[in-house]
Design an enzyme around this catalytic site. Structure first.
Site, PDB file in Angstrom:
ATOM      1  N   HIS A 286       0.827  -1.205   0.000  1.00  0.00           N
ATOM      2  CA  HIS A 286       0.000   0.000   0.000  1.00  0.00           C
ATOM      3  C   HIS A 286       0.866   1.262   0.000  1.00  0.00           C
ATOM      4  O   HIS A 286       0.704   2.141  -0.858  1.00  0.00           O
ATOM      5  CB  HIS A 286      -0.900  -0.030   1.243  1.00  0.00           C
ATOM      6  CG  HIS A 286      -1.864   1.109   1.351  1.00  0.00           C
ATOM      7  ND1 HIS A 286      -3.230   0.919   1.419  1.00  0.00           N
ATOM      8  CD2 HIS A 286      -1.684   2.444   1.426  1.00  0.00           C
ATOM      9  CE1 HIS A 286      -3.829   2.095   1.516  1.00  0.00           C
ATOM     10  NE2 HIS A 286      -2.908   3.046   1.536  1.00  0.00           N
ATOM     11  N   GLU A 287       1.805   1.340   0.944  1.00  0.00           N
ATOM     12  CA  GLU A 287       2.578   2.569   1.135  1.00  0.00           C
ATOM     13  C   GLU A 287       3.752   2.698   0.161  1.00  0.00           C
ATOM     14  O   GLU A 287       3.972   3.768  -0.403  1.00  0.00           O
ATOM     15  CB  GLU A 287       3.096   2.640   2.578  1.00  0.00           C
ATOM     16  CG  GLU A 287       2.004   2.606   3.647  1.00  0.00           C
ATOM     17  CD  GLU A 287       1.048   3.780   3.564  1.00  0.00           C
ATOM     18  OE1 GLU A 287       1.391   4.802   2.941  1.00  0.00           O
ATOM     19  OE2 GLU A 287      -0.060   3.676   4.123  1.00  0.00           O
ATOM     20  N   HIS A 291       1.907   4.115  -3.150  1.00  0.00           N
ATOM     21  CA  HIS A 291       2.083   5.555  -2.927  1.00  0.00           C
ATOM     22  C   HIS A 291       3.491   6.032  -3.288  1.00  0.00           C
ATOM     23  O   HIS A 291       3.649   7.026  -3.999  1.00  0.00           O
ATOM     24  CB  HIS A 291       1.787   5.906  -1.469  1.00  0.00           C
ATOM     25  CG  HIS A 291       0.344   5.781  -1.085  1.00  0.00           C
ATOM     26  ND1 HIS A 291      -0.676   6.099  -1.950  1.00  0.00           N
ATOM     27  CD2 HIS A 291      -0.252   5.370   0.073  1.00  0.00           C
ATOM     28  CE1 HIS A 291      -1.834   5.896  -1.345  1.00  0.00           C
ATOM     29  NE2 HIS A 291      -1.605   5.453  -0.119  1.00  0.00           N
ATOM     30  N   GLU A 322      -6.034   6.091  -3.428  1.00  0.00           N
ATOM     31  CA  GLU A 322      -6.273   5.254  -2.244  1.00  0.00           C
ATOM     32  C   GLU A 322      -7.012   3.969  -2.592  1.00  0.00           C
ATOM     33  O   GLU A 322      -6.829   2.945  -1.928  1.00  0.00           O
ATOM     34  CB  GLU A 322      -7.051   6.040  -1.185  1.00  0.00           C
ATOM     35  CG  GLU A 322      -6.276   7.192  -0.557  1.00  0.00           C
ATOM     36  CD  GLU A 322      -5.037   6.750   0.209  1.00  0.00           C
ATOM     37  OE1 GLU A 322      -4.835   5.532   0.403  1.00  0.00           O
ATOM     38  OE2 GLU A 322      -4.261   7.631   0.613  1.00  0.00           O
TER      39      GLU A 322
END
Length: 476
Positions: A286-287, A291, A322
């Protein structure tokens, strides 16, 4: 356990309403770590130099080097106090001081570190925005980042709330207020996907009997600081980004994790109180895998700043950003359930018309554990000082919204291109691909096999009982 009554969108007031005008929303610019939270732990690791710096309950601030990652040996090398650094996700944490670290390594190693750091800085000038501390008010973008921070009186208000038999409404202290336009924009709760959220939650509770069992079975045990560091280091080596990202392990944030910068150093903050053995890999995808890589790719594009975005007429990066990151966090999970993001969506909608204590009592239909319910209520009410008033921070509704948008258009999206083009919406990909800079983009390993990737998206659909018919009705 299922609710005592069937929840439908009709049984709940289905109106999108602004926060009561009396609500005072404010968040702080982090300056110093809150000394009153004595049980919190702040640890920052820079993977490139294998330095672990930290502050624990019985440690006033020392530097450590992990001498053996496999055996877990830690040798103290300096007792100098750590200099405070800014942190996007919470109060100032004790992060790596590169000048002191350089004294602990040889001249040759210093030169290697200096060369590598210089190269990273020059290539990623626009990687992530940094915050300043001189302003009396914070801007909209700063509000979005800082709203993930715990209030400075978090522990005291939690103790008071629990001692009141859950009747007291916490009065949170966030410090400096945001600009009115920032707080108003994020105080509007949506009910657009409310029924979908309810269906997902009920299906999950039916499968696992109750929320607490769901969390234990799907998340596993909590990890230690060392285990978190080891997994983060291994993941970055796999993705070829070792030495680029510092890891800040702390309890001083409300969210599970976040990406930010500390003096131009990309930094991932992980909440140690929520890092579970079966969730952490998803958090890293996710990070970092989403991102961070999209941010690095975005820095090469002609729309890497606000003027560029305006020039090319870009749609907002969310809900694509997101939604994509949430999907990636579930991609390899044996049971990719959307229950947590559905529960966040539902909780935020209810918070818009309830006080903190009313919301806490209402969530009992889904979550029995008081600590878990407290977590969801704090996330929904973050940024609000007087929680006796109705009000919410709608930031966490974007996760479920983004997932549904991505799944609805999954067959039409070129996911590699979406990643390579940086912080763009899936709606802009085809229009902008002719002007995009696509030389050597950062693409995570899990995106390299499209067939496998698409199969995993289908599994997410099946587990959460989502169909194309339903999604077409919800998303254009």
């Amino acid at each position: 356990m299922e609710p005592d009554f069937p929840l439908t969108a009709r049984s709940i007031r289905l109106t999108t309403r602004p926060v009561n005008a009396k609500v005072n929303l404010s968040v702080p610019i982090p300056k110093t770590r809150n000394p009153s939270i004595s049980s919190s732990r702040n640890v920052s690791v820079n993977v490139s130099q294998k330095v672990l710096t930290g502050k624990t309950k019985n440690d006033s601030g020392r530097k450590y080097v992990l001498s053996s990652l496999t055996e877990g040996k830690v040798s103290q090398v300096s007792t100098l106090p750590l200099s405070p650094k800014k942190n996007l996700s919470g109060p100032t944490s004790n992060t790596r001081d590169s000048s002191n670290c350089s004294k602990m390594i040889s001249a040759n190693e210093r030169q290697k570190v200096f060369t590598k750091r210089t190269k990273i800085d020059s290539e990623k000038k626009h990687v992530l925005p940094s915050l300043t501390q001189e302003k009396e008010h914070i801007t909209k973008n700063e509000y979005i980042n800082l709203v993930g921070m715990k209030p400075s009186n978090f522990k005291r208000e939690k103790d008071r709330f629990f001692k009141s038999n859950f009747m007291y409404n916490p009065q949170f202290d966030f410090g400096k207020p945001p600009l009115p336009s920032a707080s108003v924009q994020h105080s509007q709760a949506s009910n657009r996907f409310l029924q979908v959220a309810i269906n997902i939650i009920q299906n999950t509770l039916k499968k696992y009997k109750n929320y607490e069992n769901y969390e234990q079975v799907t998340g596993g045990n909590l990890l230690t600081t060392k285990q978190i560091y080891q997994q983060a280091r291994k993941y970055m080596e796999t993705e070829g980004c070792q030495g680029e990202i510092a890891v800040n392990i702390t309890e001083d944030v409300v969210s599970q994790a976040s990406m930010g910068t500390v003096k131009r150093q990309p930094t991932m903050t992980i909440n140690v109180s929520m890092a579970r053995e079966q969730w952490l890999q998803g958090t890293l995808r996710h990070e970092i895998g989403t991102h961070y890589f999209r941010t690095v790719n975005n820095s090469k594009q002609p729309w890497n700043n606000s003027k560029g975005r305006e020039k090319y007429g870009l749609e907002p990066a969310n809900p694509t950003e997101e939604g994509l990151a949430t999907i990636h966090s579930l991609l390899f999970h044996p049971d990719p359930d959307l229950c947590r993001v559905a529960l966040l969506y539902y909780t935020i909608y209810q918070a818009s018309s309830m006080s903190f204590s009313e919301l806490f009592e209402h969530l009992k239909i889904f979550v029995k554990d008081p600590d878990a319910r407290w977590y969801y209520c704090v996330r929904a009410k973050r940024g609000q000082t007087d929680t006796s008033q109705p009000g919410c921070c709608n930031k966490d509704q974007v996760y479920l919204e983004g997932v549904l948008h991505i799944l609805r258009h999954r067959h039409a999206i070129d996911f590699k291109l979406l990643m390579a083009m940086g912080k763009v919406s899936y709606l802009d990909v085809n229009r902008l691909k002719k002007v995009a800079m696509l030389s050597k983009p950062r693409i995570p390993n899990f995106l390299k096999d499209r067939n496998q990737y698409m199969m995993r998206l289908e599994k997410i659909m099946q587990v959460n009982k989502l169909t194309d018919t339903v999604l077409r009705k919800l998303v254009d």
